[in-house]
Design an enzyme around this catalytic site. Structure first.
Site, PDB file in Angstrom:
ATOM      1  N   HIS A  53       0.925   5.254   1.230  1.00 57.17           N
ATOM      2  CA  HIS A  53       0.300   6.287   2.059  1.00 57.17           C
ATOM      3  C   HIS A  53       0.320   7.601   1.278  1.00 57.17           C
ATOM      4  O   HIS A  53       1.344   7.953   0.685  1.00 57.17           O
ATOM      5  CB  HIS A  53       1.112   6.523   3.334  1.00 57.17           C
ATOM      6  CG  HIS A  53       1.207   5.335   4.235  1.00 57.17           C
ATOM      7  ND1 HIS A  53       0.469   5.224   5.390  1.00 57.17           N
ATOM      8  CD2 HIS A  53       1.967   4.206   4.170  1.00 57.17           C
ATOM      9  CE1 HIS A  53       0.778   4.084   5.997  1.00 57.17           C
ATOM     10  NE2 HIS A  53       1.682   3.443   5.281  1.00 57.17           N
ATOM     11  N   HIS A  57       0.850  -1.205   0.000  1.00 60.40           N
ATOM     12  CA  HIS A  57       0.000   0.000   0.000  1.00 60.40           C
ATOM     13  C   HIS A  57       0.876   1.242   0.000  1.00 60.40           C
ATOM     14  O   HIS A  57       2.002   1.221   0.489  1.00 60.40           O
ATOM     15  CB  HIS A  57      -0.942   0.015   1.208  1.00 60.40           C
ATOM     16  CG  HIS A  57      -0.236  -0.095   2.526  1.00 60.40           C
ATOM     17  ND1 HIS A  57       0.211  -1.294   3.026  1.00 60.40           N
ATOM     18  CD2 HIS A  57       0.136   0.842   3.425  1.00 60.40           C
ATOM     19  CE1 HIS A  57       0.806  -1.100   4.180  1.00 60.40           C
ATOM     20  NE2 HIS A  57       0.792   0.194   4.451  1.00 60.40           N
TER      21      HIS A  57
HETATM   22  P1  AMP Z   1       2.267   0.440   7.298  1.00 60.45           P
HETATM   23  O1  AMP Z   1       2.947   0.728   8.618  1.00 60.45           O
HETATM   24  O2  AMP Z   1       2.938   1.152   6.152  1.00 60.45           O
HETATM   25  O3  AMP Z   1       2.085  -1.037   7.065  1.00 60.45           O
HETATM   26  O4  AMP Z   1       0.843   1.119   7.407  1.00 60.45           O
HETATM   27  C1  AMP Z   1      -0.310   0.419   7.768  1.00 60.45           C
HETATM   28  C2  AMP Z   1      -1.396   1.463   7.945  1.00 60.45           C
HETATM   29  O5  AMP Z   1      -2.640   0.800   7.903  1.00 60.45           O
HETATM   30  C3  AMP Z   1      -1.313   2.225   9.267  1.00 60.45           C
HETATM   31  O6  AMP Z   1      -1.161   3.621   8.998  1.00 60.45           O
HETATM   32  C4  AMP Z   1      -2.664   1.905   9.933  1.00 60.45           C
HETATM   33  O7  AMP Z   1      -3.200   2.995  10.618  1.00 60.45           O
HETATM   34  C5  AMP Z   1      -3.528   1.511   8.735  1.00 60.45           C
HETATM   35  N1  AMP Z   1      -4.625   0.604   9.040  1.00 60.45           N
HETATM   36  C6  AMP Z   1      -4.569  -0.559   9.725  1.00 60.45           C
HETATM   37  N2  AMP Z   1      -5.799  -1.124   9.777  1.00 60.45           N
HETATM   38  C7  AMP Z   1      -6.641  -0.307   9.096  1.00 60.45           C
HETATM   39  C8  AMP Z   1      -8.035  -0.341   8.799  1.00 60.45           C
HETATM   40  N3  AMP Z   1      -8.829  -1.335   9.209  1.00 60.45           N
HETATM   41  N4  AMP Z   1      -8.571   0.685   8.083  1.00 60.45           N
HETATM   42  C9  AMP Z   1      -7.788   1.700   7.674  1.00 60.45           C
HETATM   43  N5  AMP Z   1      -6.466   1.790   7.919  1.00 60.45           N
HETATM   44  C10 AMP Z   1      -5.887   0.802   8.628  1.00 60.45           C
END
Ligand code: AMP
Ligand code: ZN
Length: 140
Positions: free
Chosen positions: A102, A100
């Site tokens: 950001h 993903h």
């Molecule tokens: P990363 O650290 O790059 O893997 O980012 C994962 C992101 O996913 C974090 O910023 C979390 O806040 C976000 N996240 C986790 N679960 C959910 C969810 N159910 N809906 C939206 N965002 C999420």
């Protein structure tokens, strides 16, 4: 789909999300714990752990839509700019092992990130490293 992948479960509709864009290949939704208002995630619907595992055509599809999503997010929260960030591997800060990106809206002085700790190479090292990487790319 990996059973324990929260983003695959979002794609499957088992967990809800605040969707901002989707087509048959990609999905964008608001991050549940935003770094700044409007922080959103853009990802392929298909599960890949890291960016380098994502087929080039799908990466291109993500790129095709990232700009307009970023523009809309920035406009919605009246930000000045944004970061596009993609973590690969636990060591880099990746918590969810489903590729993903950001999109993080930014304003001057918001304190979200500062400069990262920039270093220096010892004399001669940079050229050798560039050559090593160049050869690995050529042979891949
Ligand atoms: P990363 O650290 O790059 O893997 O980012 C994962 C992101 O996913 C974090 O910023 C979390 O806040 C976000 N996240 C986790 N679960 C959910 C969810 N159910 N809906 C939206 N965002 C999420
Ligand atoms: Zn997944």
């Amino acid at each position: 789909m990996p059973e324990d992948c929260i983003f695959c479960r979002i794609v499957a509709g088992e967990i809800s999300c605040s969707k901002v864009y989707q087509n048959d290949q990609i999905l964008a939704f608001l991050d549940i714990n935003p770094v700044s208002q409007g922080h959103c995630l853009v990802m392929p619907k298909q599960h890949f752990n890291r960016f380098d595992q994502c087929p080039a055509e799908l990466a291109a599809e993500l790129a095709r839509h990232m700009g307009k999503i970023a523009r809309a997010v920035v406009s919605a929260v009246e930000a000045e700019g944004y970061n596009i960030l993609n973590n690969n591997g636990r060591c880099s800060g990746q918590l969810v092992e489903h590729l993903h990106f950001h999109i993080i809206p930014r304003r001057t002085g918001d304190g979200v990130f500062d400069r990262w700790p920039a270093g220096e190479y010892p004399a001669g090292f940079m050229e050798k490293l560039a050559l090593k990487i160049k050869n690995l790319i050529k042979s891949s």
